[in-house]
Design a protein around this motif. Structure first.
Motif, PDB file in Angstrom:
ATOM      1  N   UNK A  71       0.844  -1.079   0.119  1.00  0.00           N
ATOM      2  CA  UNK A  71       0.076  -0.024   0.012  1.00  0.00           C
ATOM      3  C   UNK A  71       0.989   1.141   0.050  1.00  0.00           C
ATOM      4  N   UNK A  72       0.537   2.241  -0.752  1.00  0.00           N
ATOM      5  CA  UNK A  72       1.234   3.486  -0.761  1.00  0.00           C
ATOM      6  C   UNK A  72       0.540   4.353   0.153  1.00  0.00           C
ATOM      7  N   UNK A  73       1.498   4.878   0.863  1.00  0.00           N
ATOM      8  CA  UNK A  73       1.030   5.768   2.105  1.00  0.00           C
ATOM      9  C   UNK A  73      -0.089   6.793   1.654  1.00  0.00           C
ATOM     10  N   UNK A  74      -1.306   7.052   2.355  1.00  0.00           N
ATOM     11  CA  UNK A  74      -2.492   7.952   1.485  1.00  0.00           C
ATOM     12  C   UNK A  74      -2.016   9.294   1.621  1.00  0.00           C
ATOM     13  N   UNK A  75      -0.914   9.665   2.462  1.00  0.00           N
ATOM     14  CA  UNK A  75      -0.605  10.911   2.428  1.00  0.00           C
ATOM     15  C   UNK A  75       0.209  11.317   0.961  1.00  0.00           C
ATOM     16  N   UNK A  76       0.554  10.172   0.308  1.00  0.00           N
ATOM     17  CA  UNK A  76       1.174  10.425  -0.932  1.00  0.00           C
ATOM     18  C   UNK A  76       0.172  10.717  -2.160  1.00  0.00           C
ATOM     19  N   UNK A  77      -1.179  10.257  -1.784  1.00  0.00           N
ATOM     20  CA  UNK A  77      -1.981  10.486  -3.093  1.00  0.00           C
ATOM     21  C   UNK A  77      -3.451  11.320  -2.515  1.00  0.00           C
TER      22      UNK A  77
END
Length: 68
Positions: A33-39
């Motif tokens: 999972x990509x850190x939600x702060x990234x998207x």
């Protein structure tokens, strides 16, 4: 579940293009999972957006199907 803070590292691990990377991927027996702060933009409600659009349920479905 592995959470990546860097789009580059996420893309490098999954062998994908960083510019077109998804928010998550089930790969090699792991949910990545990509850190939600990234998207998610800083002015958005991060919890609401992640719960409604985040990749976790989708990727867990891939895991369950793989195990069956």
């Amino acid at each position: 579940i592995v959470i990546y803070n860097s789009k580059k590292k996420f893309a490098d691990i999954l062998l994908i293009d960083e510019k077109n990377s998804p928010m998550g991927a089930y790969y090699g027996g792991f949910i990545n999972i990509l850190n939600p702060e990234s998207w998610i933009e800083k002015d958005e409600d991060i919890i609401e957006r992640f719960m409604n659009e985040g990749p976790v349920v989708h990727e867990i479905t891939h895991l369950v199907l793989d195990k069956k």
